[in-house]
Design a protein around this motif. Structure first.
Motif, PDB file in Angstrom:
ATOM      1  N   ASP A   1      43.492  54.928  29.720  1.00 15.93           N
ATOM      2  CA  ASP A   1      44.576  54.115  30.251  1.00 15.93           C
ATOM      3  C   ASP A   1      44.062  53.065  31.227  1.00 15.93           C
ATOM      4  N   LEU A   2      44.639  51.879  31.129  1.00 19.00           N
ATOM      5  CA  LEU A   2      44.342  50.778  32.036  1.00 19.00           C
ATOM      6  C   LEU A   2      45.652  50.325  32.663  1.00 19.00           C
ATOM      7  N   THR A   3      45.694  50.323  33.981  1.00 11.89           N
ATOM      8  CA  THR A   3      46.870  49.810  34.686  1.00 11.89           C
ATOM      9  C   THR A   3      46.623  48.359  35.067  1.00 11.89           C
ATOM     10  N   ILE A   4      47.575  47.506  34.674  1.00  9.08           N
ATOM     11  CA  ILE A   4      47.480  46.059  34.849  1.00  9.08           C
ATOM     12  C   ILE A   4      48.645  45.594  35.705  1.00  9.08           C
TER      13      ILE A   4
ATOM     14  N   PRO B   1      34.636  45.000  33.282  1.00 11.89           N
ATOM     15  CA  PRO B   1      34.769  46.454  33.397  1.00 11.89           C
ATOM     16  C   PRO B   1      36.043  47.005  32.761  1.00 11.89           C
ATOM     17  N   VAL B   2      37.031  46.145  32.457  1.00  9.06           N
ATOM     18  CA  VAL B   2      38.275  46.637  31.859  1.00  9.06           C
ATOM     19  C   VAL B   2      38.390  46.267  30.381  1.00  9.06           C
ATOM     20  N   GLY B   3      37.336  45.701  29.811  1.00  7.89           N
ATOM     21  CA  GLY B   3      37.364  45.331  28.401  1.00  7.89           C
ATOM     22  C   GLY B   3      37.015  43.871  28.207  1.00  7.89           C
ATOM     23  N   ARG B   4      36.940  43.471  26.956  1.00  8.51           N
ATOM     24  CA  ARG B   4      36.609  42.077  26.649  1.00  8.51           C
ATOM     25  C   ARG B   4      37.853  41.212  26.817  1.00  8.51           C
ATOM     26  N   MET B   5      37.719  40.138  27.579  1.00  7.68           N
ATOM     27  CA  MET B   5      38.863  39.331  27.983  1.00  7.68           C
ATOM     28  C   MET B   5      38.672  37.873  27.576  1.00  7.68           C
ATOM     29  N   GLY B   6      39.784  37.145  27.542  1.00 10.01           N
ATOM     30  CA  GLY B   6      39.793  35.699  27.411  1.00 10.01           C
ATOM     31  C   GLY B   6      40.824  35.131  28.352  1.00 10.01           C
ATOM     32  N   MET B   7      40.662  33.860  28.721  1.00  8.56           N
ATOM     33  CA  MET B   7      41.586  33.195  29.638  1.00  8.56           C
ATOM     34  C   MET B   7      42.102  31.904  29.019  1.00  8.56           C
TER      35      MET B   7
ATOM     36  N   ALA C   1      38.292  39.056  22.148  1.00 13.23           N
ATOM     37  CA  ALA C   1      39.134  39.359  23.311  1.00 13.23           C
ATOM     38  C   ALA C   1      40.164  40.423  22.962  1.00 13.23           C
ATOM     39  N   GLN C   2      40.214  41.472  23.753  1.00 17.70           N
ATOM     40  CA  GLN C   2      41.242  42.502  23.623  1.00 17.70           C
ATOM     41  C   GLN C   2      42.418  42.217  24.546  1.00 17.70           C
ATOM     42  N   ILE C   3      42.121  41.564  25.666  1.00 17.92           N
ATOM     43  CA  ILE C   3      43.120  41.187  26.660  1.00 17.92           C
ATOM     44  C   ILE C   3      43.002  39.679  26.859  1.00 17.92           C
ATOM     45  N   ILE C   4      44.118  38.965  26.737  1.00 16.56           N
ATOM     46  CA  ILE C   4      44.136  37.527  27.018  1.00 16.56           C
ATOM     47  C   ILE C   4      45.060  37.292  28.200  1.00 16.56           C
ATOM     48  N   THR C   5      44.531  36.627  29.217  1.00 16.35           N
ATOM     49  CA  THR C   5      45.329  36.284  30.394  1.00 16.35           C
ATOM     50  C   THR C   5      45.745  34.830  30.296  1.00 16.35           C
ATOM     51  N   SER C   6      47.033  34.580  30.505  1.00 24.71           N
ATOM     52  CA  SER C   6      47.607  33.245  30.420  1.00 24.71           C
ATOM     53  C   SER C   6      48.214  32.909  31.774  1.00 24.71           C
ATOM     54  N   LEU C   7      47.525  32.064  32.527  1.00 23.67           N
ATOM     55  CA  LEU C   7      47.922  31.723  33.893  1.00 23.67           C
ATOM     56  C   LEU C   7      48.732  30.435  33.872  1.00 23.67           C
ATOM     57  N   SER C   8      49.864  30.403  34.574  1.00 21.71           N
ATOM     58  CA  SER C   8      50.728  29.239  34.470  1.00 21.71           C
ATOM     59  C   SER C   8      51.284  28.777  35.811  1.00 21.71           C
TER      60      SER C   8
ATOM     61  N   VAL D   1      48.504  50.848  29.996  1.00 23.29           N
ATOM     62  CA  VAL D   1      48.338  50.821  28.547  1.00 23.29           C
ATOM     63  C   VAL D   1      46.934  51.287  28.183  1.00 23.29           C
ATOM     64  N   ASP D   2      46.837  52.079  27.146  1.00 24.38           N
ATOM     65  CA  ASP D   2      45.543  52.422  26.560  1.00 24.38           C
ATOM     66  C   ASP D   2      45.215  51.298  25.587  1.00 24.38           C
ATOM     67  N   VAL D   3      44.396  50.365  26.011  1.00 22.96           N
ATOM     68  CA  VAL D   3      44.184  49.140  25.247  1.00 22.96           C
ATOM     69  C   VAL D   3      43.620  49.436  23.867  1.00 22.96           C
ATOM     70  N   ASP D   4      42.569  50.239  23.789  1.00 20.15           N
ATOM     71  CA  ASP D   4      41.952  50.537  22.490  1.00 20.15           C
ATOM     72  C   ASP D   4      42.948  51.186  21.541  1.00 20.15           C
ATOM     73  N   HIS D   5      43.720  52.137  22.063  1.00 20.26           N
ATOM     74  CA  HIS D   5      44.683  52.842  21.220  1.00 20.26           C
ATOM     75  C   HIS D   5      45.800  51.911  20.776  1.00 20.26           C
ATOM     76  N   ALA D   6      46.288  51.066  21.692  1.00 18.59           N
ATOM     77  CA  ALA D   6      47.370  50.135  21.361  1.00 18.59           C
ATOM     78  C   ALA D   6      46.921  49.141  20.298  1.00 18.59           C
ATOM     79  N   LEU D   7      45.707  48.630  20.417  1.00 19.24           N
ATOM     80  CA  LEU D   7      45.200  47.697  19.411  1.00 19.24           C
ATOM     81  C   LEU D   7      45.031  48.388  18.064  1.00 19.24           C
ATOM     82  N   GLN D   8      44.549  49.626  18.088  1.00 20.83           N
ATOM     83  CA  GLN D   8      44.349  50.361  16.839  1.00 20.83           C
ATOM     84  C   GLN D   8      45.684  50.599  16.139  1.00 20.83           C
ATOM     85  N   LEU D   9      46.715  50.984  16.904  1.00 21.97           N
ATOM     86  CA  LEU D   9      48.028  51.215  16.304  1.00 21.97           C
ATOM     87  C   LEU D   9      48.577  49.945  15.662  1.00 21.97           C
ATOM     88  N   ALA D  10      48.404  48.813  16.358  1.00 22.11           N
ATOM     89  CA  ALA D  10      48.928  47.552  15.835  1.00 22.11           C
ATOM     90  C   ALA D  10      48.189  47.126  14.578  1.00 22.11           C
TER      91      ALA D  10
END
Length: 307
Positions: A3-6, A146-152, A172-179, A258-267
């Motif tokens: 689990d990763l808390t964001i 440290p929390v996974g492969r990311m993109g911005m 990227a497993q997590i994409i951050t969109s700053l606005s 969210v468990d990122v790896d598990h959530a991506l696998q389910l999708a």
């Protein structure tokens, strides 16, 4: 389970740097108290955004006034980002600022920890008038954290499916969109919930998450700055397009685990793995102008288990 808390913020930032530091420090402490390992702050949270976008029929005097009130231009290796890194400690923090590269300015973002900068990005897509103040970036690249492969990406980038797709194809497993996403320029609604640009912001966030089957984390400015009123609407979206947490149209800090790896696998194991099932050999008209045709290899992190 991994689990990763964001946490992701909708917060107000202006020109006063000490006030920015205090707001960031408070958000870091709240995120840490919630057990978060990743905190995503808005675009331009060190020194604020532009007071207006300009362009169009802007007068010469209005243009000069706007150019006199730009945010402070900061270096990647400067004391301001080192200060944020010191506050972050072992927390992974993504934030936006105005980057200086000699005399050139960029609308930029970094992801960092107390150990330093993990990745940096310069905004590629510029809305009307932003090019009068900033140069455009030229690449999308994912990076390991440290929390996974990311993109911005930053703000208007989310309106372009290719931007998120490039990051997803780079693993990227997590994409951050700053606005610093404002209300509509014309015919803005009295209630933020009813504003058509608020609705557009929310549609883009969910669409980019589900079409790339990634965890999408969207921050935004809050309040007003110059002529702009921001729509808040910070959120965390799962790879199925489900909104896991949101501030709604109010300032605040949204948090989800969210468990990122598990959530991506389910999708991706549900029969529709979008990155695998693309047909880029048929998309030539989309990229013909640039002479870039062909299908890049899927990164190993995405290809594994999806023959």
């Amino acid at each position: 389970m991994n689990d990763l808390t964001i946490s992701v913020a909708a917060a107000e930032f202006g020109r006063d740097m000490e006030s920015c530091y205090r707001t960031i420090g408070a958000l870091i402490e709240t995120a840490r108290a919630r057990g978060s390992r990743l905190l995503v702050l808005p675009e331009a949270c060190l020194g604020g955004y532009l007071p207006s976008l300009g362009g169009g029929d802007e007068s010469d005097e209005a243009r000069r006034r706007r150019l006199r009130s730009l945010p402070p231009a900061l270096a990647l290796d400067g004391p301001e980002l080192r200060h944020i890194a010191a506050m972050a400690g072992d927390l992974v923090v993504t934030l936006g600022f105005c980057e200086s590269d000699g005399e050139v300015r960029y609308n930029a973002a970094v992801t960092l920890t107390g150990d330093g900068i993990l990745g940096s990005y310069r905004k590629v897509h510029q809305p009307l008038g932003e090019n009068l103040c900033y140069a455009a970036g030229s690449e999308y690249r994912a990076f390991d954290t440290p929390v996974g492969r990311m993109g911005m990406q930053i703000c208007y980038d989310k309106a372009f499916p290719e931007a998120a797709r490039a990051l997803a194809l780079d693993g990227a497993q997590i994409i951050t969109s700053l606005s610093a996403w404002p209300t509509a320029r014309t015919g803005a609604a009295d209630r933020l919930e009813d504003d058509r640009w608020t609705q557009r912001f929310d549609i883009f966030d969910r669409a980019r998450a589900v079409e790339n089957q990634v965890v999408w984390v969207a921050s935004n400015q809050a309040g007003t700055f110059g002529s702009l009123r921001f729509v808040c609407s910070a959120k965390i979206v799962g790879p199925g397009g489900e909104v896991l947490a949101t501030t709604g149209t109010a300032p605040g800090l949204a948090t989800a685990t969210v468990d990122v790896d598990h959530a991506l696998q389910l999708a991706r194991d549900g029969g529709m793995y979008n990155l695998r099932d693309r047909r880029p050999e048929l998309y030539e008209s989309v990229v013909r102008r640039y002479g870039v045709v062909g299908q890049p290899d899927l990164p190993q992190t995405l290809a594994a288990g999806h023959a």
